[in-house]
Design an enzyme around this catalytic site. Structure first.
Site, short mmCIF file in Angstrom:
data_model
loop_
_atom_site.label_atom_id
_atom_site.label_comp_id
_atom_site.label_asym_id
_atom_site.label_seq_id
_atom_site.Cartn_x
_atom_site.Cartn_y
_atom_site.Cartn_z
N ARG A 232 1.06 -0.76 -0.16
CA ARG A 232 0.22 0.24 -0.15
C ARG A 232 0.75 1.10 0.53
O ARG A 232 1.93 1.43 0.41
CB ARG A 232 -1.24 -0.09 1.22
CG ARG A 232 -2.08 -0.67 1.03
CD ARG A 232 -2.99 -0.22 0.36
NE ARG A 232 -4.34 -0.99 0.17
CZ ARG A 232 -4.92 -1.22 -0.64
NH1 ARG A 232 -3.77 -1.70 -1.60
NH2 ARG A 232 -6.11 -2.64 -0.56
N GLU A 261 -3.79 6.93 -5.57
CA GLU A 261 -3.54 6.47 -6.95
C GLU A 261 -5.58 6.97 -7.06
O GLU A 261 -5.94 7.37 -6.25
CB GLU A 261 -3.67 5.18 -6.61
CG GLU A 261 -2.57 4.68 -5.93
CD GLU A 261 -2.46 2.84 -5.65
OE1 GLU A 261 -3.53 2.45 -6.18
OE2 GLU A 261 -1.78 2.30 -5.10
N HIS A 279 -0.67 0.11 -9.81
CA HIS A 279 -1.17 -0.85 -8.89
C HIS A 279 -1.76 -2.49 -9.93
O HIS A 279 -2.62 -2.28 -9.78
CB HIS A 279 -2.41 -0.30 -8.78
CG HIS A 279 -2.58 -0.32 -6.72
ND1 HIS A 279 -3.10 -0.25 -6.01
CD2 HIS A 279 -2.82 -1.71 -6.54
CE1 HIS A 279 -3.46 -1.32 -5.09
NE2 HIS A 279 -2.78 -2.59 -5.73
O1 A2R Z 1 2.83 -7.80 12.34
P1 A2R Z 1 2.56 -9.54 11.68
O2 A2R Z 1 2.91 -10.07 12.17
O3 A2R Z 1 0.70 -9.43 12.02
O4 A2R Z 1 2.89 -9.68 10.06
C1 A2R Z 1 1.63 -8.19 9.45
C2 A2R Z 1 2.16 -7.63 8.69
N1 A2R Z 1 1.76 -6.49 9.47
C3 A2R Z 1 2.74 -5.49 10.17
N2 A2R Z 1 3.90 -5.50 9.35
C4 A2R Z 1 4.63 -4.61 10.70
N3 A2R Z 1 3.96 -3.67 11.28
C5 A2R Z 1 2.43 -3.54 11.01
N4 A2R Z 1 1.74 -2.84 12.07
C6 A2R Z 1 1.92 -4.92 10.20
N5 A2R Z 1 0.54 -5.33 10.27
C7 A2R Z 1 0.45 -6.12 9.59
O5 A2R Z 1 1.50 -7.84 7.51
C8 A2R Z 1 1.70 -9.87 7.78
O6 A2R Z 1 2.52 -10.60 7.70
C9 A2R Z 1 1.86 -9.37 6.11
C10 A2R Z 1 0.01 -8.55 6.14
O7 A2R Z 1 -0.10 -10.45 5.72
P2 A2R Z 1 -1.08 -10.96 5.47
O8 A2R Z 1 -2.47 -10.32 6.33
O9 A2R Z 1 -1.30 -11.96 5.01
O10 A2R Z 1 -2.23 -9.84 4.16
P3 A2R Z 1 -1.56 -10.29 2.93
O11 A2R Z 1 -2.50 -10.98 1.70
O12 A2R Z 1 0.11 -10.93 2.39
O13 A2R Z 1 -1.67 -8.90 1.15
C11 A2R Z 1 -0.54 -7.94 2.26
C12 A2R Z 1 -1.58 -6.74 1.46
C13 A2R Z 1 -2.50 -6.19 2.29
O14 A2R Z 1 -2.78 -5.39 2.59
C14 A2R Z 1 -2.97 -5.24 0.74
O15 A2R Z 1 -3.04 -4.20 0.98
C15 A2R Z 1 -1.93 -5.45 -0.63
O16 A2R Z 1 -0.83 -6.86 0.16
O17 A2R Z 1 -2.27 -6.19 -1.81
#
Ligand code: A2R
Length: 320
Positions: A232, A261, A279
């Protein structure tokens, strides 16, 4: 039996519209000459939303939709939806994870290689007939690099698996250390940026990640550093990125996502050493089709009384 009314605030893919029109009373708000008046008319009946694009779905909209049960959103990121507020009100939110993971990871690798080896620039070089004058300049390399992944989730892991094949060192930062991954964990983003020379951001948007890739992170990444963003745009302090590129604090960047965007800052457009994509991480015919189908299937499943297929963590199912 009357059909369940579903609101579609902004246009979605034709096959999604068709499928929803076959099963529900689809209210296509964007086609109305006066969308606000249209919404006021249908609002008391609406029980579901099919959300595409980046139309905000939050408290003020929920206030107007007293019968709303579910928001089925297109895409894995849902920072345009106030999912916590939906959870508080007992409204389920779904997204479209998994079906796009490999596509986005493929694109991330392509963007990384394009950025390091100047692929868009060398393509232009050939087309402009400049190869006839002299060979293209030598480029930086991926060889010997250390790659840090911000957000080792579904997509982050798929990126890491692909990177294993390239023989580079891989580490990651997230809020939590993951027990079963073979990559080095960094408790802080700044610490990871100091240790690597490629930073790949696949973290979600939202208040918690807003601007976390900032000037200090770019300074830590250093003058050979490359920043790749397929997550993002809001995760990056964009003016700080522009300044880091301008001042050669980092070497270059490959960006598929931006803060506002589809408006890309003119400063970035003017830079020859960055690669800019509109994107398109998940934007293949097949993957976008699968994402659209999942939007439809979540609504079908919900209104068949079988619960959501892919609820977001803020609105777990069964509700706790
Ligand atoms: O923080 P964790 O250990 O829950 O890991 C999540 C990480 N994440 C963060 N890392 C650092 N600081 C934060 N505040 C934070 N919040 C979340 O991002 C987790 O490893 C990762 C997101 O992974 P998933 O929920 O499996 O999402 P996915 O399918 O990999 O998609 C990621 C992003 C989407 O949210 C869209 O923005 C984009 O890719 O298309």
């Amino acid at each position: 039996m009357s059909l369940v009314p579903i609101l579609m605030p902004s246009p979605m893919m034709p096959h999604v519209v068709e499928a929803l029109e076959g099963a529900f009373a689809l209210e296509k708000a964007w086609l109305a000459p006066d969308p606000a008046a249209f919404l006021a008319g249908v609002a008391p009946r609406i029980r579901g939303i099919a959300a595409g694009g980046h139309v905000r779905v939050d408290g003020p909209l929920f206030d107007r939709l007293p019968r709303l049960e579910i928001v089925s959103s297109f895409g894995v990121g849902y920072d345009h939806i106030d999912a916590r507020e939906a959870g508080r009100r007992g409204i389920t939110v779904t997204n479209t994870p998994d079906v796009l993971t490999d596509e986005v990871a493929d694109l991330a690798i392509g963007l990384l290689l394009a950025t390091i080896r100047h692929l868009p620039q060398v393509d232009r070089y050939v087309r402009e007939g400049r190869w006839l004058e002299k060979p293209y300049q030598l480029t930086p390399t991926l060889r010997g690099r250390k790659v840090g992944i911000l957000g080792l989730g579904r997509i982050g892991k798929a990126v890491a698996r692909r990177l294993e094949g390239f023989g580079v060192a891989i580490s990651y930062h997230g809020r939590t250390r993951q027990a079963d991954v073979p990559y080095r964990y960094h408790e802080s983003l700044l610490g990871m940026a100091e240790a690597v020379d490629v930073l790949v951001s696949v973290a979600p948007g939202g208040a918690e990640t807003s601007g976390i890739v900032n000037a200090a992170v770019f300074r830590a990444l250093g003058p050979t550093g490359i920043f790749i963003n397929v997550g993002r745009g809001s995760v990056v302090d964009e003016p700080a990125l522009i300044e880091a590129l301008r001042s050669e604090t980092i070497l270059s960047a490959g960006l598929d996502v931006f803060a506002d965007e589809p408006r890309v800052p003119p400063e970035l457009i003017a830079m020859g050493h960055v690669v800019l994509l509109p994107h398109v991480g998940s934007a293949s015919v097949e993957t976008r089709r699968a994402m659209g189908q999942l939007v439809v299937d979540n609504l079908l499943s919900w209104f068949a009384g079988e619960g959501p297929l892919t609820p977001v963590p803020e609105t777990p199912w069964p509700a706790t």
